[in-house]
Design a protein around this motif. Sequence first.
Motif, PDB file in Angstrom:
ATOM      1  N   PHE A 296       0.815  -1.214   0.000  1.00 40.22           N
ATOM      2  CA  PHE A 296       0.000   0.000   0.000  1.00 40.22           C
ATOM      3  C   PHE A 296       0.849   1.264   0.000  1.00 40.22           C
ATOM      4  CE2 PHE A 296      -2.575  -3.266   1.976  1.00 40.22           C
ATOM      5  CZ  PHE A 296      -3.790  -3.103   1.346  1.00 40.22           C
ATOM      6  N   VAL A 297       1.860   1.275   0.862  1.00 40.45           N
ATOM      7  CA  VAL A 297       2.640   2.484   1.108  1.00 40.45           C
ATOM      8  C   VAL A 297       4.094   2.065   1.257  1.00 40.45           C
ATOM      9  CG1 VAL A 297       3.052   4.283   2.847  1.00 40.45           C
ATOM     10  CG2 VAL A 297       0.736   3.616   2.324  1.00 40.45           C
ATOM     11  N   PRO A 298       5.044   2.853   0.725  1.00 39.90           N
ATOM     12  CA  PRO A 298       6.442   2.494   0.953  1.00 39.90           C
ATOM     13  C   PRO A 298       6.727   2.302   2.445  1.00 39.90           C
ATOM     14  CG  PRO A 298       6.284   4.269  -0.621  1.00 39.90           C
ATOM     15  CD  PRO A 298       4.895   4.061  -0.076  1.00 39.90           C
ATOM     16  N   ILE A 299       7.515   1.298   2.734  1.00 39.42           N
ATOM     17  CA  ILE A 299       7.844   0.982   4.124  1.00 39.42           C
ATOM     18  C   ILE A 299       9.107   1.741   4.526  1.00 39.42           C
ATOM     19  CG2 ILE A 299       8.734  -0.872   5.609  1.00 39.42           C
ATOM     20  CD1 ILE A 299       5.972  -1.618   5.142  1.00 39.42           C
ATOM     21  N   VAL A 300       9.055   2.382   5.671  1.00 39.46           N
ATOM     22  CA  VAL A 300      10.262   3.025   6.202  1.00 39.46           C
ATOM     23  C   VAL A 300      10.780   2.128   7.327  1.00 39.46           C
ATOM     24  CG1 VAL A 300      11.219   5.057   7.334  1.00 39.46           C
ATOM     25  CG2 VAL A 300       9.420   5.328   5.605  1.00 39.46           C
ATOM     26  N   ALA A 301      11.935   1.521   7.082  1.00 43.74           N
ATOM     27  CA  ALA A 301      12.543   0.684   8.124  1.00 43.74           C
ATOM     28  C   ALA A 301      13.375   1.588   9.023  1.00 43.74           C
ATOM     29  CB  ALA A 301      13.428  -0.372   7.476  1.00 43.74           C
ATOM     30  N   ALA A 302      13.199   1.464  10.310  1.00 44.07           N
ATOM     31  CA  ALA A 302      14.001   2.268  11.242  1.00 44.07           C
ATOM     32  C   ALA A 302      14.453   1.359  12.360  1.00 44.07           C
ATOM     33  CB  ALA A 302      13.167   3.417  11.791  1.00 44.07           C
ATOM     34  N   CYS A 303      15.671   1.562  12.829  1.00 45.39           N
ATOM     35  CA  CYS A 303      16.129   0.725  13.935  1.00 45.39           C
ATOM     36  C   CYS A 303      15.471   1.208  15.223  1.00 45.39           C
ATOM     37  CB  CYS A 303      17.649   0.746  14.042  1.00 45.39           C
ATOM     38  SG  CYS A 303      18.313   2.256  14.756  1.00 45.39           S
ATOM     39  N   ILE A 325       5.329  10.446   3.271  1.00 47.21           N
ATOM     40  CA  ILE A 325       4.981   9.469   2.231  1.00 47.21           C
ATOM     41  C   ILE A 325       3.494   9.145   2.290  1.00 47.21           C
ATOM     42  CG2 ILE A 325       5.230   7.036   1.594  1.00 47.21           C
ATOM     43  CD1 ILE A 325       8.207   7.294   2.277  1.00 47.21           C
ATOM     44  N   ARG A 326       2.984   8.906   3.509  1.00 44.65           N
ATOM     45  CA  ARG A 326       1.571   8.534   3.659  1.00 44.65           C
ATOM     46  C   ARG A 326       0.665   9.659   3.142  1.00 44.65           C
ATOM     47  NH1 ARG A 326      -1.125   4.450   5.568  1.00 44.65           N
ATOM     48  NH2 ARG A 326       0.450   3.109   6.415  1.00 44.65           N
ATOM     49  N   GLU A 327       1.034  10.876   3.449  1.00 45.13           N
ATOM     50  CA  GLU A 327       0.238  12.026   3.014  1.00 45.13           C
ATOM     51  C   GLU A 327       0.234  12.164   1.486  1.00 45.13           C
ATOM     52  OE1 GLU A 327       0.832  16.313   4.611  1.00 45.13           O
ATOM     53  OE2 GLU A 327       0.466  14.890   6.252  1.00 45.13           O
ATOM     54  N   ALA A 328       1.409  11.912   0.899  1.00 45.17           N
ATOM     55  CA  ALA A 328       1.535  12.106  -0.553  1.00 45.17           C
ATOM     56  C   ALA A 328       0.998  10.926  -1.353  1.00 45.17           C
ATOM     57  CB  ALA A 328       3.007  12.326  -0.907  1.00 45.17           C
TER      58      ALA A 328
END
Length: 406
Positions: A296-303, A325-328
């Motif tokens: 659905f939406v690009p995933i942002v991986a964060a530690c 990203i979610r907004e856009a």
Amino acid sequence: MTAFDTSLKSRRNSVAVDVGGVLVGGDNPIVVQSMTNTDTADVEATVAQVASLARAGSELVRVTVDRDEAAAAVPKIREKLDAMGIDVPLIGDFHYIGHKLLAAHPACAEALAKYRINPGNVGFKSKKDVQFTQIVETAIRNDRPVRIGVNWGSLDQELLTSLMDANANSATPLDARAVMHEAIIQSALLSAARAEEIGLDRSKIILSAKVSQVQDLVAVYTELARRSDHALHLGLTEAGMGSKGIVASSAALGIVLQQGIGDTIRISLTPEPGGDRSREVVVAQELLQVMGLRSFVPIVAACPGCGRTTSTVFQELARDIQDQIREAMPDWRNRYPGIEELQVAVMGCIVNGPGESKHADIGISLPGTGEEPAAPVFVDGQKVTTLRGPNLATDFKAMVEDYIEK
Ligand code: SF4
């Protein structure tokens, strides 16, 4: 070395159902849906919430239709949504008097894309059969599908009692929980059979059997899926608030989805006072996405961060990028086909930062405590630059946008 079977089981065969142009079941993607908690009679508030749920990604939205004022409001809500360019199909949730409301408000019956029937209060037996029949006949006349939605909180008591009596006289009685599971499953299946007998096509029926405990849900849906090929709506009812609701729903639905069962899902979260209703849509999307079932939406991986980084820059940057990203997305989805597959990494130090960033499409490894104040950026697995200074976060966000543009 032993090979572990971590694959998703192939999708269970089910009969696809067209809900206002959204296909549920068959080979179609698993549909995300949600439900409003406004008074449906309040047209403005309901339109605003449906719009917000649809913008968050809800592909179907259910509204409660509990009285004449609510039924009268439904066509106005549909009209306003259409005027706003929001075409998300609306589902009417009916209990007790749905047959009367649909008969008295034909414009409501027309504006809704699907009717939800609860066999616990509009059953297939005795006097309730008249109510059930009337709703099914309305669905046939309007060419609408129905969801036969069993809920253990409002289970058909006649059916449960008859099964308990039969169990008590059985030579090999089941435990009480198993009898309840059987009652839930039979309520769904017998109601579906009755609807078909009245004349509703199989391709117009979706089933659900909601319970509030993870193990009950797994047992009920596994058996329901085995005994029928109807499209299935999955959801843990009364899942709870906050993290408990998310964890319980994800555990229950995750196990069932992994078996290839489920054609549409709703994550029922009790909202915090003043909380955002669309959170349940985000959680449902994330569940399907992390399981590799849909994107659905690009995933942002964060530690997670640890003692190697005392700054909160990387957490703030990760959150900013995810929000941005979610907004856009509504715009980006049209402009950049496949954008939802993008993976971004925002990491907190040199230990896992460069490695994780290389696995992502674009990633940054921020400096941990005591490290040189420099943040290497990786694009498609290659280090392309090193960012420094107070504008580092803004510079990286610009690089993410540039990457997407290209
Ligand atoms: Fe800690 Fe670094 Fe691992 Fe992040 S990448 S959790 S800061 S060791």
